[in-house]
Design an enzyme around this catalytic site. Structure first.
Site, short mmCIF file in Angstrom:
data_model
loop_
_atom_site.label_atom_id
_atom_site.label_comp_id
_atom_site.label_asym_id
_atom_site.label_seq_id
_atom_site.Cartn_x
_atom_site.Cartn_y
_atom_site.Cartn_z
N CYS A 818 0.70 3.89 2.44
CA CYS A 818 -0.27 4.75 1.74
C CYS A 818 -1.69 4.42 2.15
O CYS A 818 -2.56 5.28 2.14
CB CYS A 818 -0.13 4.58 0.23
SG CYS A 818 1.50 5.06 -0.37
N PHE A 819 -1.92 3.15 2.47
CA PHE A 819 -3.27 2.71 2.82
C PHE A 819 -3.42 2.44 4.32
O PHE A 819 -4.42 1.85 4.74
CB PHE A 819 -3.61 1.43 2.04
CG PHE A 819 -3.42 1.57 0.56
CD1 PHE A 819 -4.18 2.46 -0.17
CD2 PHE A 819 -2.45 0.83 -0.11
CE1 PHE A 819 -4.00 2.59 -1.53
CE2 PHE A 819 -2.25 0.97 -1.47
CZ PHE A 819 -3.03 1.85 -2.19
#
EC number: 2.3.2.26
Length: 852
Positions: A818-819
């Site tokens: 996600c990051f």
């Protein structure tokens, strides 16, 4: 105060009603003759010298000057106090007076035989001409309205207005509510409140009057449908305040803003002044022109800044005016240039019929004035774009800087959007607009690329040749919902990897389309990871399953295995049409979430989605053998073809699911030979049957599913027709070329490591030596991005990160997709680094996740 206000109100009546001046002149001359006759009659005793009357001058009463409000306008009347009510009505109603007309003054019906003097009609007062007496249905309303006009205590004005509003019937009782609100107008209450507001002798009274008028603009307790019914009252306040207090007055601006807000509701067209375009257009035009002047002033400033409030009012008044004009035009348009090219164009048009003359008079009233406003706006936008272009060249507004640098100029797009609507009214409006857009491509594209989501800008896609890819993509994505950040608004899915396609199908097809507009939240069963990274992987896996040949929904192109089109034999699956709806939703959702899935469409499929005609060149990749055969037929010597050496007729033979079928391309096709004269027709029919008729249901259901995700489901055809196939490829397919490792490194930052650390050097050395497919596996493990955007790593919207992991060298790297975060242990050697990276780029490993 009274004299100055009366004069101002008189001026406002003349300004508001262009057609009134002629009526006023007529009534003035009539009243003069009436006054003269009356004076002569009273002076008759002077003819008798012996009469006592001759000893003193006759009593001559000054003429009256007052206003009469009709259903559509306000008239200025000059009369003598001795004139009867009936005589005034006769003058107002013309040669064929209606039998039931009545004059209302201060809530009281005036009797026909009474004189104006006996009725105590005051100079500059307001009377109402109505068809019947309404006071019998609303006695308390009349009493309150009269108290507002003549309050015993002016400090209680707002209490009286509140009570009047509280007594209003329910909006469901439309007739009673209309009568009740009409009392407020008929009684002259708006005039009275404005007089109190303009009172300079008592500031407290002015404040109370201000508060009373604002009850019609800011009272949130009033239901919207009731506020819409108050539109005539707001309109009257705007007229009175605009012509007396002026446009800069804050109360006037508040009333104008409330009026604009209500025009954004659907019900406004059902209210009295706006039911007929002929009445509504003159009511709305002054406000549209006023807001256009404000917009032009804003664009003329150094920052080219227009406030959001002014922009909203400008758009609302323009939209309302446009709706009424289109109704007035009856769906016919745009109007030819000769009707508006000059102020006298309409009146000089040759026409013998009375209906045509009436039409020209109506045109003469507003059509040129509105066109002049359009020209002023387009010229100002042209100069603003020219200035912006100069600023871009000089580096004053650099693309990629903070959006605040383009905040002012960004308003230009909203103004252009309103100008675009004029193309439906004026014949040359679109041509003028396109010439401005074409002349200023660079600043226009800069504005569009930085424009925030606003679906009304999508009309610019009609001029896609003027826009670059980034601009077209930004506009196309505005057609999708924005999604929501609130977890509770997301559509949740829990998917078993072993049942990926079946369970995804159930979750997506059974959902209401509106529930998918908020976005998706999904996780795989027995896995801890959640979030955008998991969602990106799910999109890639689902699309790989949908377009797999094993599922018989789509066929890959022979010349480009990455391109697909619907399989004519997909009917082998009883649910195939539902799966095409599902496929359309998935592709649209991937676009909405900006995920590249590595799948692109063949031209024959995309052309049908965009309603374009399929040609022979379009089938080149899908069926190269058929393409080559058709080319030979077209190039064949006519004599050979006419000799029937090929034995071709207008049929197509199909081997499908183990059976052989013969399809006639036209009635009697099996008996119609192909020759040099009809070979073009034959090939077109062959292509149509092979690539259109055979998959029309599949394409329609895919389009239906795709449209379900758009803000407006009917716009799916416009979406595809607004983009080239190459644009769509870049948006959904992403880049499949070699990964640029230098670009990768340039967009990577470090936490716990430094760029010169040996582990970082080893890492990039191993990556550079990987085959392209392994590089993609690593990228997918790291980010859940398998296919980069067309811009490469710069198009991801975020940097990638390598974090130093505290895990021992025995552990594999992990990722927070996600990051875009890769957690890398501090391996002690190059060989260890190569071994660990090799393990995580295996297909079965890269498709699972590390810790969240």
């Amino acid at each position: 105060m009274s004299a100055s206000l009366s004069a101002a109100l008189a001026r406002s009546r003349h300004q508001l009603l262009p057609s009134k001046r002629k009526l006023d002149d007529t009534t003035a001359s009539t009243s003069t003759s009436t006054s003269t006759a009356s004076s002569t009659s009273r002076a008759c005793p002077a003819t008798n010298p012996s009469s006592d009357a001759c000893l003193s001058p006759p009593l001559v009463m000054p003429p009256l000057h007052f206003f009469v409000r009709t259903s559509s306008k306000t008239l200025v009347v000059h009369a003598h106090p001795s004139d009867t009510v009936n005589s005034v009505i006769a003058r107002l109603s013309g040669p064929s007076p209606a039998a039931d007309l009545r004059l209302i003054y201060q809530g009281r019906q005036l009797q026909g035989e009474e004189t104006l003097a006996s009725c105590k009609v005051q100079p500059d007062s307001l009377l109402h001409l109505t068809a019947r007496l309404r006071s019998t249905r609303c006695p308390r309303a009349w009493q309150l309205a009269n108290d507002i006009c003549h309050p015993r205590d002016p400090y209680l004005l707002d209490s009286l207005v509140k009570e009047f509003l509280s007594l209003s019937p329910s909006p469901a009782l439309d007739g009673e509510l209309s009568d009740h609100l009409d009392v407020f107008l008929l009684s002259g209450a708006p005039v009275a409140l404005v007089k109190f507001y303009l009172s300079h002798t008592s500031m407290p009274v002015r404040v109370v009057a201000d508060r009373s008028i604002r009850l019609f603009t800011t009272d949130a307790t009033l239901p919207k449908d009731f506020q819409v019914r108050c539109l005539p009252i707001l309109l009257e306040f705007c007229r009175l305040l605009g012509s007396t207090a002026g446009r800069r007055d804050l109360l006037y601006q508040s009333c104008r803003g409330a009026l604009a807000t209500l025009l954004d509701l659907q019900e406004w067209r059902t209210v009295g002044p706006f039911r007929q375009p002929a009445n509504a257009i003159p009511q709305l035009l002054p406000f549209a022109k006023e807001m256009a002047e404000i917009v032009i002033a804003g664009l003329s400033s150094e920052a080219m800044l227009i406030s959001s409030k002014d922009l909203m009012e400008f758009s609302n008044f323009m939209r309302a005016l446009r709706v009424q004009i289109q109704d007035w035009m009856g769906g016919v348009g745009p109007m030819p240039r000769e009707l508006y090219s000059s102020p006298n164009a309409c009146s000089t048009s040759n026409s013998s019929s009375s209906s045509s003359n009436n039409t020209h008079r109506q045109l003469d009233g507003w059509i040129h004035a509105l066109y002049s406003t359009y020209k002023e706006l387009i010229e100002k936008v042209n100069s603003c774009l020219k200035k912006l272009n100069t600023d871009l060249i000089n580096g004053k507004s650099v693309v990629g800087e903070s959006d605040t640098r383009l905040l002012g100029p960004s308003r230009i797009l909203s103004v252009l959007t309103e100008l675009n609507h004029f193309s439906n009214i004026y014949e040359d409006a679109e041509m003028t607009l396109v010439s401005v857009l074409t002349a200023h491509r660079v600043p226009l594209n800069a504005l569009v690329r930085h424009a925030k989501r606003h679906e009304t800008f999508c009309w610019l896609l009609k001029h896609r040749d003027i826009l670059d890819f980034e601009s077209r993509r930004n506009l196309a994505l505005m057609m999708f919902p924005e999604g929501r950040d609130d977890y509770h608004e997301l559509h949740e899915m829990l998917i078993d990897r072993s049942q990926l396609l079946a369970e995804s199908f159930e979750y997506i097809t059974q959902a209401e389309a509106s529930s998918l507009h908020g976005g998706l939240f999904m996780e795989f069963k027995n896995e801890e990871a959640t979030g955008p990274g998991v969602l990106r992987e799910w999109f890639c896996l689902v699309c790989r399953a949908i377009f797999s040949p094993q599922n018989v929904l789509f066929l890959p192109c022979a010349n480009d295995k990455r391109r697909f089109f619907p399989n004519p034999a997909s009917c082998v699956d009883p649910l195939h049409l539902k799966y095409f709806v599902f496929s359309g939703r998935i592709i649209a959702l991937a676009l909405m979430h900006r995920v590249q899935v590595g799948v692109v469409f063949d031209r024959i499929f995309y052309s049908q989605l965009s309603s374009r005609t399929i040609t022979l060149e379009d089938i080149k990749d899908a069926d190269p053998l058929l393409y080559a055969s058709c080319k030979k037929i077209l190039e064949m010597d006519p004599d050979i073809l006419d000799s029937d050496a090929l034995g071709l007729t207008f049929i197509r033979e199909v081997d499908e699911l183990g059976s052989h079928k013969v399809i006639e391309l036209c009635p009697g096709g099996k008996d119609l030979s192909v020759n040099s004269k009809n070979r073009d027709v034959y090939i077109n029919l062959l292509i149509q049957d092979r690539f259109v008729n055979s998959i029309s249901k599949q394409v329609a259901h895919f389009a239906q599913g795709f449209g379900d995700i758009l803000i407006n489901s009917k716009e799916q055809n416009f979406f595809f027709s607004s983009l080239d196939l190459e644009d769509f490829d870049r948006m959904i397919g992403g880049s499949e070329g070699v990964v640029d490792v230098k670009d990768w490194k340039a967009h990577t930052e470090y936490n716990g490591y430094k760029p010169k650390d040996r582990q970082i050097g080893w890492f990039w050395k191993v990556v550079e030596q990987m085959p392209p497919e392994r590089q993609r596996m690593l990228l997918f493990f790291w980010t859940s991005v398998k296919y980069l955007p067309a811009e490469g790593f710069g198009g991801l919207g975020s940097k990638l990160y390598i974090y130093k992991s505290a895990e021992s060298q025995n552990h594999l790297p992990s990722s927070h997709t996600c990051f875009y975060r890769l957690c890398l242990p501090a391996y002690s050697s190059l060989s260890t680094m190569r071994s660990r990276l090799s393990m995580i780029t295996q297909d079965h490993v890269s498709c699972t996740f590390g810790t969240w």
